[in-house]
Design a protein around this motif. Structure first.
Motif, mmCIF file in Angstrom:
data_model
loop_
_atom_site.group_PDB
_atom_site.id
_atom_site.type_symbol
_atom_site.label_atom_id
_atom_site.label_comp_id
_atom_site.label_asym_id
_atom_site.label_seq_id
_atom_site.Cartn_x
_atom_site.Cartn_y
_atom_site.Cartn_z
ATOM 1 N N SER A 129 4.272 -12.253 -11.918
ATOM 2 C CA SER A 129 5.134 -11.422 -12.753
ATOM 3 C C SER A 129 6.509 -12.027 -12.957
ATOM 4 N N GLU A 130 6.869 -13.039 -12.135
ATOM 5 C CA GLU A 130 8.190 -13.638 -12.233
ATOM 6 C C GLU A 130 8.251 -14.764 -13.251
ATOM 7 N N ILE A 131 7.117 -15.181 -13.796
ATOM 8 C CA ILE A 131 7.105 -16.281 -14.750
ATOM 9 C C ILE A 131 7.587 -15.771 -16.105
ATOM 10 N N LYS A 132 8.726 -16.291 -16.545
ATOM 11 C CA LYS A 132 9.389 -15.768 -17.740
ATOM 12 C C LYS A 132 8.920 -16.482 -19.004
ATOM 13 N N ILE A 133 7.647 -16.310 -19.337
ATOM 14 C CA ILE A 133 7.118 -16.864 -20.585
ATOM 15 C C ILE A 133 6.150 -15.850 -21.177
ATOM 16 N N PHE A 267 -12.829 -18.536 -11.552
ATOM 17 C CA PHE A 267 -13.968 -18.424 -12.464
ATOM 18 C C PHE A 267 -15.261 -18.435 -11.676
ATOM 19 N N LYS A 268 -16.251 -17.737 -12.209
ATOM 20 C CA LYS A 268 -17.571 -17.677 -11.601
ATOM 21 C C LYS A 268 -18.567 -17.258 -12.671
ATOM 22 N N PRO A 269 -19.848 -17.575 -12.492
ATOM 23 C CA PRO A 269 -20.833 -17.150 -13.498
ATOM 24 C C PRO A 269 -21.060 -15.647 -13.440
ATOM 25 N N HIS A 270 -21.446 -15.077 -14.565
ATOM 26 C CA HIS A 270 -21.792 -13.658 -14.594
ATOM 27 C C HIS A 270 -22.966 -13.394 -13.661
ATOM 28 N N GLU A 271 -23.068 -12.178 -13.187
ATOM 29 C CA GLU A 271 -24.077 -11.829 -12.179
ATOM 30 C C GLU A 271 -25.509 -12.041 -12.656
ATOM 31 N N ASN A 272 -25.747 -11.947 -13.954
ATOM 32 C CA ASN A 272 -27.119 -12.073 -14.457
ATOM 33 C C ASN A 272 -27.548 -13.529 -14.657
ATOM 34 N N ILE A 273 -26.669 -14.503 -14.335
ATOM 35 C CA ILE A 273 -27.002 -15.923 -14.501
ATOM 36 C C ILE A 273 -27.802 -16.406 -13.295
ATOM 37 N N VAL A 274 -28.953 -17.000 -13.538
ATOM 38 C CA VAL A 274 -29.808 -17.450 -12.435
ATOM 39 C C VAL A 274 -29.796 -18.969 -12.257
ATOM 40 N N ILE A 275 -29.371 -19.712 -13.283
ATOM 41 C CA ILE A 275 -29.333 -21.167 -13.158
ATOM 42 C C ILE A 275 -28.091 -21.568 -12.370
ATOM 43 N N PRO A 276 -28.114 -22.720 -11.688
ATOM 44 C CA PRO A 276 -26.939 -23.160 -10.933
ATOM 45 C C PRO A 276 -25.745 -23.394 -11.862
ATOM 46 N N MET A 277 -24.629 -22.739 -11.570
ATOM 47 C CA MET A 277 -23.398 -22.926 -12.327
ATOM 48 C C MET A 277 -22.227 -23.027 -11.358
ATOM 49 N N HIS A 278 -21.066 -23.378 -11.882
ATOM 50 C CA HIS A 278 -19.909 -23.624 -11.042
ATOM 51 C C HIS A 278 -19.083 -22.363 -10.815
ATOM 52 N N TYR A 279 -18.310 -22.400 -9.733
ATOM 53 C CA TYR A 279 -17.336 -21.354 -9.452
ATOM 54 C C TYR A 279 -16.152 -21.987 -8.712
ATOM 55 N N GLY A 280 -14.948 -21.440 -8.912
ATOM 56 C CA GLY A 280 -13.793 -22.031 -8.247
ATOM 57 C C GLY A 280 -12.497 -21.570 -8.866
ATOM 58 N N LYS A 281 -11.471 -22.459 -8.813
ATOM 59 C CA LYS A 281 -10.144 -22.112 -9.303
ATOM 60 C C LYS A 281 -9.586 -23.224 -10.183
ATOM 61 N N LEU A 282 -8.866 -22.801 -11.234
ATOM 62 C CA LEU A 282 -8.164 -23.708 -12.129
ATOM 63 C C LEU A 282 -6.673 -23.461 -11.986
ATOM 64 N N TYR A 283 -5.901 -24.527 -11.879
ATOM 65 C CA TYR A 283 -4.444 -24.426 -11.735
ATOM 66 C C TYR A 283 -3.813 -24.923 -13.033
ATOM 67 N N ILE A 284 -3.142 -24.014 -13.745
ATOM 68 C CA ILE A 284 -2.677 -24.287 -15.106
ATOM 69 C C ILE A 284 -1.159 -24.120 -15.187
ATOM 70 N N ASP A 285 -0.481 -25.150 -15.680
ATOM 71 C CA ASP A 285 0.970 -25.133 -15.816
ATOM 72 C C ASP A 285 1.405 -23.957 -16.688
ATOM 73 N N ALA A 286 2.357 -23.165 -16.190
ATOM 74 C CA ALA A 286 2.748 -21.941 -16.881
ATOM 75 C C ALA A 286 3.518 -22.194 -18.164
ATOM 76 N N GLU A 287 4.173 -23.325 -18.292
ATOM 77 C CA GLU A 287 4.981 -23.603 -19.476
ATOM 78 C C GLU A 287 4.172 -24.269 -20.582
ATOM 79 N N THR A 288 3.361 -25.268 -20.218
ATOM 80 C CA THR A 288 2.641 -26.037 -21.234
ATOM 81 C C THR A 288 1.175 -25.640 -21.367
ATOM 82 N N PHE A 289 0.661 -24.816 -20.438
ATOM 83 C CA PHE A 289 -0.754 -24.447 -20.390
ATOM 84 C C PHE A 289 -1.642 -25.677 -20.152
ATOM 85 N N SER A 290 -1.105 -26.689 -19.468
ATOM 86 C CA SER A 290 -1.886 -27.889 -19.148
ATOM 87 C C SER A 290 -2.575 -27.710 -17.795
ATOM 88 N N LEU A 291 -3.790 -28.206 -17.681
ATOM 89 C CA LEU A 291 -4.506 -28.136 -16.420
ATOM 90 C C LEU A 291 -3.868 -29.098 -15.423
#
Length: 436
Positions: A129-133, A267-291
């Motif tokens: 909430s402190e990010i002023k953008i 991020f994680k796959p929806h519960e109804n997905i049965v095929i192997p998919m990824h899950y984890g975290k993305l860290y994105i710059d608040a000013e430029t929206f760059s990964l």
């Protein structure tokens, strides 16, 4: 020696790691790993130390160290240790140390002369909430913005990057194989759909097949496996347009890196997905929206489908399935532009032999770090110099020789366990030669 194996060709398209399991009819093979020390006239200086948490004193793995005003850099190993080699003309410079969620620290190289050097980093957290953008309306909008802004905020010119690459194989907790290489990567602009090219400069290996229980495990793809973890350049391996809608995105507590506010998206796959998919975290710059970084896993609960994604060759009497598939990719900035800096891929799997009571557990680790780069001065490497994406690095490497060559290149400091494994293998080689 004749190599015997039965092949089962499985579909592993659009995945980062491919494992080949080959049976060596019970014969023990030793790689030529004898390392001879030589007197080397050094044109560089070495700086060693450990990066740790300022409060807990715990080591910080994958912290980035960069020489100010240059592209020279390295990362800490899993013990927080680093070895940085700097040309003697730059020993009066300073280095910047950065780590996800910690304040950046600048240290003069002159402060790193001595034994048991420790660099303490202080944790830094920022409330979302402190990010002023202008905050994106939801997490999925932010992720799409990060993937679509590569032309604007990432290096958009051809570059040649020097990188250090390492593969390790462990049987349970014991090291069995180590392969390392210095490579040059001809990187296409991030806006280009063309794939990058890799040139092998030098490779070395140390392998004790007797620890692999007659199985020779090989990683197909080598440096390409690590390079394809670059989510921005190669989104098809995790966030293809067909798969994107299968994910659920949500905000987590924000943090800070390089003294900049960073959004954290789970991020994680929806519960109804049965095929192997990824899950984890993305860290994105608040000013430029760059990964800035991505840390994630593949869901391998469906053993049969997960195995088909990884295993290309195996004996018929062996059942193989992964129990963990973990990934990490970190980006760095230079002159206001982001670029791929480091990636780490780890696969753990079980091998069950038909008729045997106990199974074996193997862990394969693949990592690569950019240690220097420059603007491309020519069009490309020649076809003869370019590695194929199906390369097996351990087949290209030969021994742990030529210390004069390796001396000047920045590498990731080996873990103590790996150093110990190499030493033991070398002693085995010496005894074997004495008995011949």
């Amino acid at each position: 020696m004749k190599t015997k194996f039965n092949c089962v060709f499985l579909d592993y398209k659009n995945h980062l790691l491919c494992v080949l399991l080959i049976v060596f009819g019970g014969t023990t093979i030793f790689a030529s790993t004898l390392f001879q020390e030589q007197d080397i006239v050094q044109t560089f200086s070495e700086f060693k130390g450990t990066v740790i948490d300022g409060k807990s004193k715990a080591p910080l793995s994958f912290a980035t160290l960069t020489v100010d005003g240059t592209n020279i850099s390295t990362v800490t190993n899993s013990d927080g240790e680093f070895l940085l080699k700097v040309p003697n003309t730059m020993v009066d410079s300073s280095i910047r140390i950065s780590f996800l969620g910690y304040q950046v620290k600048t240290v003069p190289l002159s402060n790193l002369n001595g034994e048991n050097i420790q660099i303490l980093l202080e944790e830094s957290a920022t409330q979302l909430s402190e990010i002023k953008i202008n905050v994106p309306k939801d997490a999925i909008t932010l992720v799409r913005a990060a993937l679509n802004k590569k032309s604007e905020h990432f290096i958009n010119e051809e570059t040649v990057m020097t990188a250090f690459y390492r593969e390790t194989i462990k049987k349970r907790r014991r090291n069995a194989s180590l392969s390392e290489a210095i490579v040059e990567i001809y990187r296409e602009p991030y806006s280009s759909s063309k794939s990058d090219k890799i040139k092998l400069v030098k490779a070395r290996k140390s392998t004790d097949y007797s620890r692999l229980d007659t199985l020779a495990l090989k990683l197909e793809g080598g440096p390409f496996s690590a390079l394809y973890a670059d989510v921005i350049k190669y989104p098809q391996y995790i966030f293809s347009e067909n798969d994107f809608s299968n994910y659920e995105f949500s905000f987590d507590k924000s943090t800070e890196i390089n003294n900049r506010s960073v959004y954290v998206v789970k991020f994680k796959p929806h519960e109804n997905i049965v095929i192997p998919m990824h899950y984890g975290k993305l860290y994105i710059d608040a000013e430029t929206f760059s990964l800035v970084s991505a840390i994630y896993n593949l869901d391998v609960e469906n053993r049969e489908m997960a195995a088909k994604m990884f295993v290309k060759k195996k004996p018929n009497r062996v059942t193989v399935y992964p129990t963990e598939a973990a990934y990490r990719v970190d980006y760095r900035t230079q002159n206001g532009k982001w670029h791929y800096g480091y990636s780490n891929l780890q696969l753990t799997f079980k091998v069950n032999w038909k008729g045997r009571l106990f199974n074996n557990v193997y862990t394969l680790n693949s990592e690569m770090a950019i240690t220097d780069w420059t603007k491309a001065l020519d069009d490309s490497f020649t076809r003869k110099e370019t590695l194929r994406p199906t390369v097996i690095l351990s087949d290209e490497a030969s021994g742990f020789s030529d210390p004069e060559f390796w001396g000047e290149y920045n590498i990731i400091e080996p873990e103590k366990s790996i150093e110990s494994a190499i030493e033991k293998i070398n002693k085995q080689m010496e005894r074997r030669k004495e008995n011949e």
